[in-house]
Design a protein around this motif. Structure first.
Motif, PDB file in Angstrom:
ATOM      1  N   ASN A   4       0.834  -1.201   0.000  1.00 56.37           N
ATOM      2  CA  ASN A   4       0.000   0.000   0.000  1.00 56.37           C
ATOM      3  C   ASN A   4       0.870   1.252   0.000  1.00 56.37           C
ATOM      4  O   ASN A   4       0.624   2.209  -0.734  1.00 56.37           O
ATOM      5  CB  ASN A   4      -0.929   0.010   1.216  1.00 56.37           C
ATOM      6  N   ASN A   5       1.900   1.234   0.865  1.00 54.69           N
ATOM      7  CA  ASN A   5       2.818   2.366   0.931  1.00 54.69           C
ATOM      8  C   ASN A   5       3.573   2.532  -0.384  1.00 54.69           C
ATOM      9  O   ASN A   5       3.757   3.646  -0.881  1.00 54.69           O
ATOM     10  CB  ASN A   5       3.802   2.175   2.086  1.00 54.69           C
ATOM     11  N   TYR A   6       3.985   1.410  -0.971  1.00 52.56           N
ATOM     12  CA  TYR A   6       4.714   1.438  -2.251  1.00 52.56           C
ATOM     13  C   TYR A   6       3.845   2.050  -3.344  1.00 52.56           C
ATOM     14  O   TYR A   6       4.295   2.910  -4.107  1.00 52.56           O
ATOM     15  CB  TYR A   6       5.124   0.015  -2.636  1.00 52.56           C
ATOM     16  N   ASP A   7       2.587   1.620  -3.404  1.00 47.97           N
ATOM     17  CA  ASP A   7       1.681   2.141  -4.429  1.00 47.97           C
ATOM     18  C   ASP A   7       1.462   3.644  -4.262  1.00 47.97           C
ATOM     19  O   ASP A   7       1.414   4.393  -5.243  1.00 47.97           O
ATOM     20  CB  ASP A   7       0.333   1.413  -4.374  1.00 47.97           C
ATOM     21  N   GLU A   8       1.345   4.097  -3.024  1.00 49.07           N
ATOM     22  CA  GLU A   8       1.165   5.528  -2.760  1.00 49.07           C
ATOM     23  C   GLU A   8       2.396   6.319  -3.204  1.00 49.07           C
ATOM     24  O   GLU A   8       2.279   7.417  -3.760  1.00 49.07           O
ATOM     25  CB  GLU A   8       0.900   5.762  -1.269  1.00 49.07           C
ATOM     26  N   LEU A   9       3.571   5.742  -2.964  1.00 49.49           N
ATOM     27  CA  LEU A   9       4.809   6.400  -3.378  1.00 49.49           C
ATOM     28  C   LEU A   9       4.903   6.489  -4.908  1.00 49.49           C
ATOM     29  O   LEU A   9       5.351   7.503  -5.452  1.00 49.49           O
ATOM     30  CB  LEU A   9       6.019   5.657  -2.811  1.00 49.49           C
ATOM     31  N   ILE A  10       4.475   5.429  -5.580  1.00 47.04           N
ATOM     32  CA  ILE A  10       4.469   5.435  -7.046  1.00 47.04           C
ATOM     33  C   ILE A  10       3.555   6.546  -7.559  1.00 47.04           C
ATOM     34  O   ILE A  10       3.897   7.280  -8.506  1.00 47.04           O
ATOM     35  CB  ILE A  10       4.020   4.069  -7.610  1.00 47.04           C
ATOM     36  N   ASN A  46      13.973   5.998 -16.979  1.00 41.33           N
ATOM     37  CA  ASN A  46      15.256   5.578 -16.396  1.00 41.33           C
ATOM     38  C   ASN A  46      15.278   5.667 -14.872  1.00 41.33           C
ATOM     39  O   ASN A  46      16.307   5.971 -14.268  1.00 41.33           O
ATOM     40  CB  ASN A  46      16.421   6.393 -16.983  1.00 41.33           C
ATOM     41  N   MET A  47      14.163   5.362 -14.239  1.00 41.67           N
ATOM     42  CA  MET A  47      14.095   5.427 -12.780  1.00 41.67           C
ATOM     43  C   MET A  47      14.105   4.043 -12.158  1.00 41.67           C
ATOM     44  O   MET A  47      13.449   3.128 -12.645  1.00 41.67           O
ATOM     45  CB  MET A  47      12.835   6.178 -12.351  1.00 41.67           C
ATOM     46  N   GLN A  48      14.844   3.940 -11.083  1.00 38.41           N
ATOM     47  CA  GLN A  48      14.907   2.707 -10.300  1.00 38.41           C
ATOM     48  C   GLN A  48      13.750   2.747  -9.311  1.00 38.41           C
ATOM     49  O   GLN A  48      13.707   3.594  -8.423  1.00 38.41           O
ATOM     50  CB  GLN A  48      16.242   2.638  -9.550  1.00 38.41           C
ATOM     51  N   ILE A  49      12.795   1.840  -9.457  1.00 34.57           N
ATOM     52  CA  ILE A  49      11.599   1.879  -8.609  1.00 34.57           C
ATOM     53  C   ILE A  49      11.245   0.491  -8.061  1.00 34.57           C
ATOM     54  O   ILE A  49      10.086   0.208  -7.782  1.00 34.57           O
ATOM     55  CB  ILE A  49      10.393   2.452  -9.388  1.00 34.57           C
ATOM     56  N   ASP A  50      12.249  -0.367  -7.894  1.00 38.76           N
ATOM     57  CA  ASP A  50      11.968  -1.740  -7.466  1.00 38.76           C
ATOM     58  C   ASP A  50      11.439  -1.822  -6.042  1.00 38.76           C
ATOM     59  O   ASP A  50      10.628  -2.697  -5.722  1.00 38.76           O
ATOM     60  CB  ASP A  50      13.237  -2.596  -7.600  1.00 38.76           C
ATOM     61  N   THR A  51      11.889  -0.943  -5.161  1.00 37.52           N
ATOM     62  CA  THR A  51      11.484  -0.997  -3.758  1.00 37.52           C
ATOM     63  C   THR A  51      10.954   0.367  -3.313  1.00 37.52           C
ATOM     64  O   THR A  51      11.148   1.384  -3.995  1.00 37.52           O
ATOM     65  CB  THR A  51      12.659  -1.377  -2.852  1.00 37.52           C
ATOM     66  N   SER A  52      10.322   0.385  -2.139  1.00 34.55           N
ATOM     67  CA  SER A  52       9.831   1.646  -1.576  1.00 34.55           C
ATOM     68  C   SER A  52      10.978   2.619  -1.352  1.00 34.55           C
ATOM     69  O   SER A  52      10.834   3.831  -1.566  1.00 34.55           O
ATOM     70  CB  SER A  52       9.098   1.386  -0.257  1.00 34.55           C
ATOM     71  N   ASP A  53      12.130   2.085  -0.901  1.00 37.05           N
ATOM     72  CA  ASP A  53      13.296   2.952  -0.687  1.00 37.05           C
ATOM     73  C   ASP A  53      13.761   3.584  -1.997  1.00 37.05           C
ATOM     74  O   ASP A  53      14.132   4.761  -2.035  1.00 37.05           O
ATOM     75  CB  ASP A  53      14.445   2.161  -0.060  1.00 37.05           C
TER      76      ASP A  53
END
Length: 753
Positions: A4-10, A46-53
């Motif tokens: 949920n947090n990851y999706d919000e960050l995306i 070109n963005m690294q978005i594999d993890t929340s960090d």
């Protein structure tokens, strides 16, 4: 990982990167961009978005980018913005700012300089921010001296008595681009209060007694002279961009390998000085073999791009050998003119020519054809060391193939020369605008522009369009978008060069899909066009740069604003005096389908009946486009096809009624299209006086309409099921120039222009 947090960050990162959360299609239906689409677009950026960090890191980088940049890489300001104000961001601890010295140097293109110093109390903090435990201050530096329009180098130097800056330095220095622009595009004196008409021509399609199977610049010169005599003010031509000239995928002028350089297929070989003065080349051209090949090419029902390119390239290579020996090597006046051209074009032309030489090298050009079929046609498939234009391998290739690279530069020089002469002829013949060029919305991912400017090109995605009535499944156009963030980082250099080069030798330029100046529809690889999403672009900066280049090149700008474009976008285009692009087929009294009366068209517009992607008047009347779309399987079902047939019959009746209501057709003329089964010359020509009654600044007449061409040049969404970009005019140019329909048209329009 908390999804949920990851999706919000995306979602947050997508907003920071200009991915629009939703759009409304042509029917008014809302579409929400999916999380999957947003992630695919972010990766294409070109963005690294594999993890929340990872995502959090990207968010922080973009949120505080301006503060960490010291000075933004480019500033685009109005010439009327006074004083010039530049924000500067400096990392300093509390109290250290009192010892700062800030210098600003602004240098224009002529070398004139203005220098401003700030120190002590003059260093006024407008804002401060703490980022990762470090304090940053913002200063707004002003320059009172009025700046002329143009491109300026802006250098900011910040000094402190102690080594307080990152890396243990006492100074921060950065040079960026300052672009001062006019607030409107060029409008020639005759158009400021008056109006003009011109003829639109697909140059490649022209058949003539002298060309080599496709229309060339000598044909264009003759068309200019002909239409100038009929009191036309301009000739609109298809994009002349460089293309592979290979069928069926490499012939579209709207899918070029480069928008900066042009297709040599349009050169008139016999007008090249090295050909005209060479007994050897004149003998080759007049030989039985060459005469027969040219005759065969002219007899072909469709344009044989590959064969035409091959025969012309053979002559060009021999002409270049003569030029290199007699002029370049000996530094004659002609050789010096070429060297001057190389200097003016600089690295952009060098990279294009290098790409062409590498393309030949890796595609197996010159080898047996069966070998060529297996070779690499995209730079992405070249050996890895050659994919980077600045690599050592490419540098070594350039040294080894210097003459071959020079050959491709020579070709562009010839093209520029022949086009310039035609533009000058147009002016001498009294044409107030002359050549009206067309700029494609993008270039192929396998091409020269994408190879040369990889730092601003998105990977893993294509530009396209959402579903509409003409393309129910949406469209993917086969070229990658440019990265908005990287365009700014590079000072908009590629954009500037693209606009500048497409305004050369032209009094007007049409910007295809002007919506793309505001937003582009990205379709990530692996997804359908229905799953795409819009990404926003720095429209205000783009519009200002276009206005600057327009004023400098004395070029009228036409912004093709068809489709689902918001009124706010149209208002922005009009604010910069860019002409709207209004097509008769689409100008209706919505939601009523009846055709818009002439007096309801806008003044600041070009009006026309059709384009290369839409049916000609003859094809429209016969329903030819509907028939071809059905054959190509472009309708969802039988019901949609029948719906299109019904709508077309309705529209034909509405056209007849509109023409009669304005007294263009006599009262006794039938209003029922059943009584007018075919488009007649009289009916065709009557549509143009209807458009001539509008207040639009420009009227564009289609050559294909006047001569009764049945098929449109391009059927969107097809590749080899329709002969896109390959059809020749049904009449020879020599026949058209004697055709009374054009004289009748000229007499009709004389009353309005």
């Amino acid at each position: 990982m908390n999804m949920n947090n990851y999706d919000e960050l995306i979602q947050e990162l997508s907003g920071l990167c200009g991915i629009l959360p939703e759009y409304w299609d042509i029917t008014g239906t809302q579409h929400i961009a999916s999380l999957e689409t947003k992630k695919a677009i972010l990766r294409a950026m070109n963005m690294q978005i594999d993890t929340s960090d990872d995502v959090t890191r990207q968010i922080n980088e973009r949120r505080w980018k301006a503060w960490r940049s010291f000075v933004a890489p480019v500033h685009v300001l109005s010439v009327n913005a006074h004083p010039v104000s530049i924000p500067v961001y400096i990392p300093v601890k509390e109290g250290e700012e009192k010892d700062l010295t800030v210098s600003v140097l602004i240098e224009d293109e002529k070398g004139n300089k203005d220098k401003i110093h700030y120190s002590g109390d003059a260093v006024r903090i407008s804002e401060q921010q703490w980022i990762d435990g470090k304090r940053f201050i913002k200063l707004n530096l002003s320059c009172e001296a009025k700046k002329e329009i143009g491109y300026h180098a802006l250098t900011v130097i910040c000094s402190h008595p102690e080594t307080i800056f990152p890396g243990g330095s006492d100074t921060i220095k950065k040079t960026v681009r300052l672009i001062i622009t006019p607030d409107a595009c060029y409008m020639p004196p005759g158009l400021q209060k008056g109006r003009a008409w011109g003829l639109s021509v697909n140059l490649y399609s022209i058949r003539s007694e002298k060309n080599w199977g496709a229309g060339d610049f000598s044909d264009l010169r003759r068309i200019v002279e002909w239409i100038a005599g009929l009191k036309g003010s301009f000739i609109g031509i298809n994009p002349l961009h460089a293309i592979p000239n290979s069928q069926p995928f490499g012939v579209s002028p709207y899918s070029p390998i480069s928008r900066l350089y042009r297709n040599f297929i349009y050169l008139d070989m016999e007008q090249i000085p090295e050909v005209a003065t060479s007994d050897e080349l004149k003998k080759i051209i007049s030989s039985k073999k060459y005469r027969q090949e040219r005759a065969n090419l002219n007899k072909e029902a469709l344009i044989a791009y590959e064969r035409i390119a091959s025969i012309k390239e053979t002559i060009l290579r021999k002409a270049f050998d003569i030029f290199h020996e007699k002029h370049y090597s000996r530094s004659t006046n002609r050789g010096k003119a070429f060297r001057s051209y190389l200097s003016e074009e600089g690295d952009a032309l060098a990279r294009f020519a290098t790409y062409m030489a590498l393309y030949d090298h890796f595609s197996g050009k010159g080898r047996r054809r069966e070998v060529r079929q297996l070779c690499c046609y995209s730079w992405r498939e070249w050996p890895e060391h050659y994919r980077d234009p600045s690599s050592q391998a490419v540098e070594a290739f350039k040294k080894e193939h210097k003459i071959e690279i020079l050959f491709y530069q020579y070709i562009q020089w010839l093209i520029d020369g022949q086009l310039r002469e035609i533009a000058e002829d147009a002016g001498k013949k009294g044409m107030s605008i002359g050549l009206y060029h067309d700029l494609a919305v993008g270039s192929a991912g396998s091409g020269s522009d994408a190879w040369s400017y990889q730092n601003v090109i998105a990977g893993g995605t294509n530009v396209g369009a959402p579903p509409d009535d003409f393309s129910p499944d949406g469209q993917t156009w086969g070229f990658p978008p440019m990265l908005p963030e990287q365009l700014r980082e590079t000072g908009y250099e590629v954009f500037i060069q693209t606009m500048r080069r497409n305004m050369k030798s032209g009094g007007a330029v049409r910007i295809d899909h002007a919506l793309g100046l505001f937003r582009l529809f990205w379709v990530p690889d692996g997804l359908t066009a229905k799953d795409g999403a819009y990404v926003s672009y720095p429209a205000e900066d783009f519009l200002r740069i276009i206005a600057l280049e327009s004023i400098r090149n004395h070029t009228v700008v036409i912004a093709e604003d068809l489709g689902t474009i918001g009124e706010n976008m149209r208002e922005s285009l009009q604010r910069f005096q860019m002409l709207s692009y209004r097509l008769f087929y689409f100008e209706r009294n919505y939601p009523d389908p009846s055709f818009l009366p002439p007096d309801k068209y806008p003044v600041m517009a070009l009006c026309a009946v059709t384009t290369h992607d839409l049916p000609t008047l003859t094809g429209y009347w016969s329903g030819r486009d509907i028939e071809l779309r059905k054959q190509a399987g472009k309708y969802r079902d039988e019901a949609q096809w029948q719906e299109q047939i019904y709508a077309r019959e309705r529209d034909k009746e509405l056209i007849l009624r509109a023409l009669k209501s304005h007294g263009i057709l006599p009262p006794e003329h039938p209003s029922d299209p059943v009584m007018v089964p075919q488009m007649t010359p009289e009916l065709c020509l009557s549509v143009y006086p209807y458009l001539a009654r509008t207040p639009c600044k420009l009227l564009l007449v289609s050559l294909d309409d006047v001569i009764g061409t049945m098929d449109q040049q391009n059927m969107p969404g097809t590749v080899d099921s329709h002969p896109n970009w390959m059809q020749k005019t049904p009449l020879m140019l020599e026949e058209m120039m004697k055709d009374r329909r054009f004289d009748d048209l000229s007499k009709m329009l004389k009353n309005f222009f």
